[in-house]
Motif scaffolding. Structure first.
Motif, PDB file in Angstrom:
ATOM      1  N   ARG A 116       0.703  -1.341   0.031  1.00  8.11           N
ATOM      2  CA  ARG A 116       0.049   0.082  -0.025  1.00  8.11           C
ATOM      3  C   ARG A 116       0.871   1.283   0.074  1.00  8.11           C
ATOM      4  O   ARG A 116       0.621   2.243  -0.607  1.00  8.11           O
ATOM      5  CB  ARG A 116      -0.950   0.224   1.080  1.00  8.11           C
ATOM      6  N   GLY A 120       1.021   3.947  -3.105  1.00 14.02           N
ATOM      7  CA  GLY A 120       0.832   5.498  -2.538  1.00 14.02           C
ATOM      8  C   GLY A 120       2.005   6.189  -3.131  1.00 14.02           C
ATOM      9  O   GLY A 120       1.679   7.533  -3.768  1.00 14.02           O
ATOM     10  N   ARG A 123       1.926   6.890  -6.788  1.00  8.96           N
ATOM     11  CA  ARG A 123       0.859   8.004  -7.263  1.00  8.96           C
ATOM     12  C   ARG A 123       1.085   9.243  -7.068  1.00  8.96           C
ATOM     13  O   ARG A 123       0.487  10.108  -7.641  1.00  8.96           O
ATOM     14  CB  ARG A 123      -0.534   7.627  -6.350  1.00  8.96           C
TER      15      ARG A 123
END
Length: 124
Positions: A116, A120, A123
């Motif tokens: 995760r 992140g 992104r």
């Protein structure tokens, strides 16, 4: 002898104190504090006023849970120094250190957390 003739200590001159001076040179924390470990101010300690300014700052910031990494960034100290300061605050009963997943018991959950975080970062 005038006050101007007395040389100032380098910290007084620049206002800078070496980070490890804050911990008295200690580098070991009494708690297993990872980057993502959450810390929160204890309800019973809200009215307490600790002697050390860094403990006051940690308590103020952790009125809502924050990670060790966030605390280190806010205090502008290295991660190791933050770990010792947080550990000291926890020993004094000022903050609660929340348990994190470690070892074999949470290897899969730890991997999911890392994925995760990586997602992140991509992104950004």
């Amino acid at each position: 002898m005038s006050a101007e003739a007395i040389p100032l200590h380098p910290a007084e001159e620049t206002g800078f104190v070496r980070p490890y001076a804050i911990t008295g040179g200690r580098t070991k924390a009494n708690y297993a504090l990872e980057l993502e470990t959450l810390v929160s101010t204890r309800e019973a300690a809200v009215m307490a006023v600790p002697d050390q300014i860094e403990h006051q700052q940690i308590m103020e910031q952790c009125r809502t849970p924050h990670s060790v990494a966030e605390i280190a960034a806010t205090l502008r100290v290295p991660f190791g120094v933050a770990r010792v300061l947080i550990s000291d605050a926890a020993d004094a009963g000022l903050v609660t250190v929340h348990r994190t997943i470690t070892g074999d018991e949470g290897a899969e959950a730890h991997l999911m957390l890392m994925e995760r975080v990586l997602s992140g970062l991509r992104r950004l």
